[in-house]
Write a protein that holds these residues in place. Structure first.
Motif, PDB file in Angstrom:
ATOM      1  N   THR A 110      34.019  38.362  32.750  1.00  0.00           N
ATOM      2  CA  THR A 110      35.040  39.409  32.657  1.00  0.00           C
ATOM      3  C   THR A 110      34.407  40.770  32.364  1.00  0.00           C
ATOM      4  O   THR A 110      35.115  41.734  32.064  1.00  0.00           O
TER       5      THR A 110
ATOM      6  N   CYS B 281      30.234  41.766  43.487  1.00  0.00           N
ATOM      7  CA  CYS B 281      31.347  41.974  42.557  1.00  0.00           C
ATOM      8  C   CYS B 281      32.228  40.733  42.482  1.00  0.00           C
ATOM      9  O   CYS B 281      32.605  40.280  41.395  1.00  0.00           O
TER      10      CYS B 281
ATOM     11  N   GLY C  70      38.205  42.909  42.006  1.00  0.00           N
ATOM     12  CA  GLY C  70      38.072  42.805  40.563  1.00  0.00           C
ATOM     13  C   GLY C  70      37.300  43.930  39.906  1.00  0.00           C
ATOM     14  O   GLY C  70      37.054  43.888  38.699  1.00  0.00           O
TER      15      GLY C  70
ATOM     16  N   ASP D 232      36.704  47.317  38.030  1.00  0.00           N
ATOM     17  CA  ASP D 232      37.558  48.006  37.064  1.00  0.00           C
ATOM     18  C   ASP D 232      37.670  49.494  37.361  1.00  0.00           C
ATOM     19  O   ASP D 232      38.603  50.145  36.894  1.00  0.00           O
TER      20      ASP D 232
ATOM     21  N   ARG E 285      32.828  38.434  39.182  1.00  0.00           N
ATOM     22  CA  ARG E 285      34.152  38.249  38.613  1.00  0.00           C
ATOM     23  C   ARG E 285      34.520  36.779  38.454  1.00  0.00           C
ATOM     24  O   ARG E 285      35.334  36.425  37.593  1.00  0.00           O
ATOM     25  N   LYS E 286      33.902  35.887  39.234  1.00  0.00           N
ATOM     26  CA  LYS E 286      34.182  34.454  39.107  1.00  0.00           C
ATOM     27  C   LYS E 286      33.603  33.854  37.842  1.00  0.00           C
ATOM     28  O   LYS E 286      34.081  32.829  37.360  1.00  0.00           O
TER      29      LYS E 286
ATOM     30  N   THR F 116      38.803  46.992  28.592  1.00  0.00           N
ATOM     31  CA  THR F 116      38.624  45.602  29.023  1.00  0.00           C
ATOM     32  C   THR F 116      37.864  44.733  28.031  1.00  0.00           C
ATOM     33  O   THR F 116      37.860  43.519  28.170  1.00  0.00           O
TER      34      THR F 116
END
Length: 234
Positions: free
Chosen positions: A74, A66, A96, A98, A70-71, A121
């Motif tokens: 999105t 995860c 990160g 959701d 996330r890096k 998102t």
């Protein structure tokens, strides 16, 4: 909607993929963290809309996966795991994620959470109840649904519908061929839970079939819900 399912148990993945596919998702199944990260790399296909991520992977912990996703992206991540302790939930959300869903889960709730994070998102992601983007008029054979004026015509003649009948028809007609679970329809149209409302849905479906004079237009999917059959396939 493209969805990545990161799950090392093939039996669990097969069952969930079957359900998601029936609801209009294009599922890519990854069995390890490395496979999932590789699938996230840019290619000629559209990016994923949602990632369902199990934490107990054979090569690396799902938390690390995860964090690495996330890096570089999105894309909404929903952790789906048997780890129910509060510390794990907080850690996942801080990394990160959701949303965080604990196994065993209700499939209807999981589907609702997928749609919720996608709407929240990803700008422009359609709600299942939304019409086809850019279209104010839906034509279903002899049936015409005017979304702006909330008018319905059959063979050129106006057909009066109640507010809920129209909302139900618009929901199904916005995604022809997609199966909507009964619980999802009740949530979207009646803004309430399924309990005690099932009979109301059945009555409205029967009324719509009678008023539209095309019973085959709305198909009952046994044990799941309803879908609108595209007229060419009816």
């Amino acid at each position: 909607m493209r969805l990545m399912l990161v799950e090392d148990d093939d039996h669990v993945a097969a069952a969930l993929t079957a359900v998601l596919s029936r609801h209009g998702f294009a599922v890519t199944h990854c069995r390890s963290g490395a496979e999932a990260l590789q699938a996230m790399l840019p290619d000629d296909r559209a990016p994923f809309d949602v990632v369902l991520l199990d934490l107990g992977l054979p090569d690396t912990d799902g938390f690390e996966v995860c964090g690495r996703i996330r890096k570089v992206s999105t894309t909404p991540v929903i952790m789906v795991t048997a780890r129910s302790d509060v510390r794990s939930r907080i850690h996942g959300l801080n990394l990160g994620a959701d949303d965080y869903v604990v196994k065993p889960y209700d499939t209807g709730e999981l589907l609702a959470r997928i749609h919720a994070v996608a709407r929240r998102t990803t700008p422009g992601t359609p709600d299942p109840a939304d019409p086809v983007p850019g279209s104010d008029v839906l034509r279903l054979g002899a049936v015409t649904v005017e979304l702006t004026t909330r008018q319905v015509n059959v063979g050129g003649a106006a057909v009066p519908l109640t507010r809920k009948e129209f909302d139900l028809l618009a929901l199904l007609a916005g995604r022809p061929g997609v199966v909507f679970r009964r619980e999802q329809i009740i949530s979207e149209v009646w803004r309430t839970s399924w309990e005690g409302t099932g009979r109301t849905l059945e009555v409205h479906v029967a009324s719509l079939r009678a008023k539209l004079r095309t019973p085959a237009l709305i198909e009952t999917v046994r044990g799941v819900g309803y879908r609108l059959v595209p007229p060419a396939a009816a």
